[in-house]
Write a protein that holds these residues in place. Structure first.
Motif, PDB file in Angstrom:
ATOM      1  N   SER A   5      61.029  51.150  44.984  1.00  0.00           N
ATOM      2  CA  SER A   5      60.184  50.493  45.977  1.00  0.00           C
ATOM      3  C   SER A   5      61.028  50.022  47.155  1.00  0.00           C
ATOM      4  CB  SER A   5      59.455  49.298  45.352  1.00  0.00           C
ATOM      5  OG  SER A   5      58.744  48.569  46.339  1.00  0.00           O
ATOM      6  N   PHE A   6      60.525  50.280  48.365  1.00  0.00           N
ATOM      7  CA  PHE A   6      61.173  49.796  49.581  1.00  0.00           C
ATOM      8  C   PHE A   6      60.401  48.638  50.217  1.00  0.00           C
ATOM      9  CE2 PHE A   6      62.690  54.286  49.534  1.00  0.00           C
ATOM     10  CZ  PHE A   6      64.035  54.010  49.427  1.00  0.00           C
ATOM     11  N   GLY A   7      59.446  48.079  49.482  1.00  0.00           N
ATOM     12  CA  GLY A   7      58.661  46.997  50.060  1.00  0.00           C
ATOM     13  C   GLY A   7      58.303  45.914  49.075  1.00  0.00           C
ATOM     14  N   HIS A   8      59.151  45.692  48.080  1.00  0.00           N
ATOM     15  CA  HIS A   8      58.788  44.728  47.037  1.00  0.00           C
ATOM     16  C   HIS A   8      58.926  43.281  47.507  1.00  0.00           C
ATOM     17  CE1 HIS A   8      57.382  44.558  42.991  1.00  0.00           C
ATOM     18  NE2 HIS A   8      58.292  43.668  42.630  1.00  0.00           N
ATOM     19  N   ALA A   9      59.553  43.067  48.646  1.00  0.00           N
ATOM     20  CA  ALA A   9      59.617  41.710  49.179  1.00  0.00           C
ATOM     21  C   ALA A   9      58.240  41.207  49.578  1.00  0.00           C
ATOM     22  CB  ALA A   9      60.554  41.668  50.387  1.00  0.00           C
ATOM     23  N   VAL A  10      57.268  42.110  49.723  1.00  0.00           N
ATOM     24  CA  VAL A  10      55.898  41.719  50.074  1.00  0.00           C
ATOM     25  C   VAL A  10      55.346  40.726  49.059  1.00  0.00           C
ATOM     26  CG1 VAL A  10      53.521  42.573  50.174  1.00  0.00           C
ATOM     27  CG2 VAL A  10      55.332  43.759  51.412  1.00  0.00           C
ATOM     28  N   TYR A  11      55.557  40.987  47.786  1.00  0.00           N
ATOM     29  CA  TYR A  11      54.950  40.169  46.736  1.00  0.00           C
ATOM     30  C   TYR A  11      55.681  38.840  46.580  1.00  0.00           C
ATOM     31  CZ  TYR A  11      53.349  44.865  46.283  1.00  0.00           C
ATOM     32  OH  TYR A  11      52.850  46.094  46.593  1.00  0.00           O
ATOM     33  N   MET A  12      56.975  38.857  46.799  1.00  0.00           N
ATOM     34  CA  MET A  12      57.709  37.592  46.840  1.00  0.00           C
ATOM     35  C   MET A  12      57.260  36.761  48.037  1.00  0.00           C
ATOM     36  SD  MET A  12      61.793  36.932  47.336  1.00  0.00           S
ATOM     37  CE  MET A  12      62.426  35.262  47.544  1.00  0.00           C
ATOM     38  N   LEU A  54      53.800  24.595  40.832  1.00  0.00           N
ATOM     39  CA  LEU A  54      53.569  25.405  42.028  1.00  0.00           C
ATOM     40  C   LEU A  54      53.949  26.875  41.838  1.00  0.00           C
ATOM     41  CD1 LEU A  54      52.566  25.211  44.949  1.00  0.00           C
ATOM     42  CD2 LEU A  54      54.928  24.787  45.658  1.00  0.00           C
ATOM     43  N   PRO A  55      55.051  27.207  41.141  1.00  0.00           N
ATOM     44  CA  PRO A  55      55.362  28.630  40.959  1.00  0.00           C
ATOM     45  C   PRO A  55      54.271  29.429  40.265  1.00  0.00           C
ATOM     46  CG  PRO A  55      57.302  27.316  40.498  1.00  0.00           C
ATOM     47  CD  PRO A  55      56.164  26.356  40.677  1.00  0.00           C
ATOM     48  N   ILE A  56      53.421  28.775  39.488  1.00  0.00           N
ATOM     49  CA  ILE A  56      52.327  29.498  38.838  1.00  0.00           C
ATOM     50  C   ILE A  56      51.375  30.052  39.895  1.00  0.00           C
ATOM     51  CG2 ILE A  56      50.368  29.280  37.264  1.00  0.00           C
ATOM     52  CD1 ILE A  56      51.918  27.148  35.766  1.00  0.00           C
ATOM     53  N   PHE A  57      51.086  29.251  40.925  1.00  0.00           N
ATOM     54  CA  PHE A  57      50.208  29.715  42.006  1.00  0.00           C
ATOM     55  C   PHE A  57      50.843  30.905  42.728  1.00  0.00           C
ATOM     56  CE2 PHE A  57      48.814  25.392  41.256  1.00  0.00           C
ATOM     57  CZ  PHE A  57      47.443  25.469  41.413  1.00  0.00           C
ATOM     58  N   GLY A  58      52.133  30.799  43.017  1.00  0.00           N
ATOM     59  CA  GLY A  58      52.814  31.908  43.675  1.00  0.00           C
ATOM     60  C   GLY A  58      52.808  33.158  42.830  1.00  0.00           C
ATOM     61  N   GLY A  59      52.997  32.993  41.520  1.00  0.00           N
ATOM     62  CA  GLY A  59      53.004  34.145  40.635  1.00  0.00           C
ATOM     63  C   GLY A  59      51.661  34.853  40.585  1.00  0.00           C
ATOM     64  N   PHE A  60      50.580  34.092  40.487  1.00  0.00           N
ATOM     65  CA  PHE A  60      49.260  34.721  40.408  1.00  0.00           C
ATOM     66  C   PHE A  60      48.818  35.314  41.742  1.00  0.00           C
ATOM     67  CE2 PHE A  60      48.757  32.296  36.435  1.00  0.00           C
ATOM     68  CZ  PHE A  60      48.244  33.310  35.632  1.00  0.00           C
ATOM     69  N   PHE A  61      49.286  34.757  42.846  1.00  0.00           N
ATOM     70  CA  PHE A  61      48.960  35.363  44.135  1.00  0.00           C
ATOM     71  C   PHE A  61      49.715  36.681  44.305  1.00  0.00           C
ATOM     72  CE2 PHE A  61      48.651  35.560  48.822  1.00  0.00           C
ATOM     73  CZ  PHE A  61      47.288  35.324  48.957  1.00  0.00           C
ATOM     74  N   GLY A  62      50.978  36.707  43.883  1.00  0.00           N
ATOM     75  CA  GLY A  62      51.712  37.964  43.888  1.00  0.00           C
ATOM     76  C   GLY A  62      51.086  38.986  42.954  1.00  0.00           C
ATOM     77  N   LEU A  63      50.587  38.522  41.801  1.00  0.00           N
ATOM     78  CA  LEU A  63      49.906  39.402  40.853  1.00  0.00           C
ATOM     79  C   LEU A  63      48.630  39.978  41.457  1.00  0.00           C
ATOM     80  CD1 LEU A  63      49.354  40.572  38.023  1.00  0.00           C
ATOM     81  CD2 LEU A  63      48.355  38.355  37.409  1.00  0.00           C
ATOM     82  N   LEU A  64      47.889  39.158  42.198  1.00  0.00           N
ATOM     83  CA  LEU A  64      46.641  39.628  42.803  1.00  0.00           C
ATOM     84  C   LEU A  64      46.893  40.795  43.747  1.00  0.00           C
ATOM     85  CD1 LEU A  64      43.618  39.377  43.530  1.00  0.00           C
ATOM     86  CD2 LEU A  64      44.271  37.610  45.205  1.00  0.00           C
ATOM     87  N   PHE A  65      47.859  40.665  44.621  1.00  0.00           N
ATOM     88  CA  PHE A  65      48.120  41.742  45.581  1.00  0.00           C
ATOM     89  C   PHE A  65      48.820  42.927  44.913  1.00  0.00           C
ATOM     90  CE2 PHE A  65      46.976  38.580  48.625  1.00  0.00           C
ATOM     91  CZ  PHE A  65      46.491  39.305  49.713  1.00  0.00           C
ATOM     92  N   ALA A  66      49.609  42.677  43.879  1.00  0.00           N
ATOM     93  CA  ALA A  66      50.197  43.790  43.137  1.00  0.00           C
ATOM     94  C   ALA A  66      49.103  44.587  42.433  1.00  0.00           C
ATOM     95  CB  ALA A  66      51.209  43.266  42.123  1.00  0.00           C
TER      96      ALA A  66
END
Length: 430
Positions: free
Chosen positions: A72-79, A104-116
């Motif tokens: 992947s050349f765009g995985h920084a998107v999810y971070m 708070l990291p739980i919210f970040g994780g699930f938002f990254g999961l949503l777009f993934a």
């Protein structure tokens, strides 16, 4: 009916196996707890926090590349998306906080999961070049949108927040850097353990199977696309956690957090450490962070050295620094590691001389080209001061580099012979 007797050797082994598996994690937890005691300065804590975030992100990326074979050349998107959403949650809590900062990291994780989940639905249909190009396009698209959609990304200035606005956690308001370090360290252990356990699950094994031979996995009845999709979602989740930790530590996010440069950096980190090993991204993240933070304090061309190290690793050690260490397992098990001590000692001096002299030549060239008018004096290695415009230092550096390279070439056959002897099993080992 009689009860079969318990074999004490078997019982003891069954108890020892979990302990052997847990021991590295216990050691890691103790080390993370003691590090602030040893390195208690604010700068050291900041570097260790950045190192922990990079480890989580690199491990998440390795779930794609190392375990699933997806470049992947765009995985920084999810971070980045996980970090931006976490920052919005942080700001929403500023007026009426009802959650502590450690969640708070739980919210970040699930938002990254949503777009993934959404992006992975179409991007994981194919692997190889197709997946890589889609990831590149998605990364560039989101990076462009970050400047356009100001309400979410904050435009060119980004978005910022204050971590002390959320509820205190057992009296900690996380205004002190040490408190933030322990929060980051705990989430590092949680995320790393979660990714390790995922790699041991049937789905994690299936990702390895699809990576190695997707046609055979399909023949056995498994959908290669679904396996890649699930791995992609899991990776996006942990990348979102890394983004939330970044938001907590630095309290600001900009377009740089999800652009191509950040995606390329994590690719470099993972390859540098070794994509074939779980611990590889951890070693790569530690080395890269130290080079980026410590080396950048002493030279402006630190990125050039990182690039040279990366190219040399890919060319000569394709399995990364971890793979280089793993090569010595066999000599160690055979009891022949001592065969390598003398050749390594002989190679150490010319290797060090070659590295230092080459770096000196590069520093002289950079200073002579970019120094201001009349600023001819430069200092390298903290004590060696000379005129960068004089040809003598350049000649000396080139001569030392040439002689060192010649010595390495002459010593290489001896090292190879010692290596062959150290890895030869002999008649008893056959």
């Amino acid at each position: 009916m009689s009860t079969p007797s318990t074999n004490p050797l078997t019982a003891g082994t069954s108890r020892l196996v979990p302990l052997n598996h847990a021991l590295p994690w216990i050691i890691a937890a103790v080390a993370l707890f003691l590090l602030p005691v040893i390195f208690d300065s604010r700068a050291a804590l900041t570097i260790m926090n950045q190192m922990a975030i990079t480890i989580v992100f690199a491990l998440a990326y390795n779930m794609l590349l190392g375990q699933g074979g997806m470049l992947s050349f765009g995985h920084a998107v999810y971070m980045g998306l996980g970090g931006f959403f976490s920052m919005h949650v942080l700001n929403w809590m500023s007026d009426d906080p009802w959650l502590p900062l450690p969640v708070l990291p739980i919210f970040g994780g699930f938002f990254g999961l949503l777009f993934a989940f959404l992006i992975g639905w179409f991007s994981t249909r194919r692997a190889g070049t197709t997946f890589a190009m889609i990831s590149l396009g998605v990364g560039q698209l989101v990076a462009s949108l970050s400047i356009i959609i100001v309400i979410f990304f904050g435009g060119e200035e980004g978005i910022s927040g204050n971590r002390t606005d959320m509820l205190p956690f057992f009296g900690w308001d996380f205004g002190q850097q040490q408190e933030v370090y322990y929060l980051t360290a705990v989430w590092l252990l949680i995320a790393a353990l979660g990714m390790y356990l995922y790699s041991r699950t049937p789905m994690g094994r299936l990702a390895n199977a699809v990576r190695d031979n997707e046609e055979r996995a399909e023949f056995l009845g498994y959908s290669q696309r679904n396996v890649r999709w699930i791995s992609f979602c899991a990776s996006g989740f942990f990348a979102g956690i890394a983004g939330a930790l970044f938001a907590i530590n630095f309290e600001i996010l900009t377009e740089e957090n999800l652009n191509l440069a950040t995606s390329g950096s994590i690719l470099l980190v993972t390859f540098l450490g070794g994509v074939g090993f779980f611990i590889g991204p951890i070693i790569g993240a530690i080395v890269f962070t130290l080079l980026q933070t410590v080396l950048s304090l002493h030279t402006e061309i630190w990125a050039l050295y990182v690039g040279i190290l990366f190219v040399a690793t890919v060319m000569f050690f394709p399995f990364g620094l971890t793979g280089l260490l793993a090569l010595h397992v066999m000599p160690w098990k055979l009891g022949k590691i001592g065969y390598l001590v003398k050749p390594y000692a002989k190679m150490a001096v010319p290797t060090l001389a070659f590295i230092l002299s080459t770096a000196a030549v590069l520093e002289i060239l950079f200073h002579a080209r970019h120094a201001g008018r009349g600023d001819n004096e430069m200092t390298i290695y903290w004590w060696l001061t000379f005129d960068s415009h004089s040809p003598l230092p350049m000649i000396i550096g080139l001569v030392i580099a040439g002689v060192s390279a010649y010595a390495l070439v002459k010593l290489a056959p001896g090292l190879k012979a010692a290596w062959d002897e150290a890895t030869h099993m002999g008649e008893a080992g056959k």
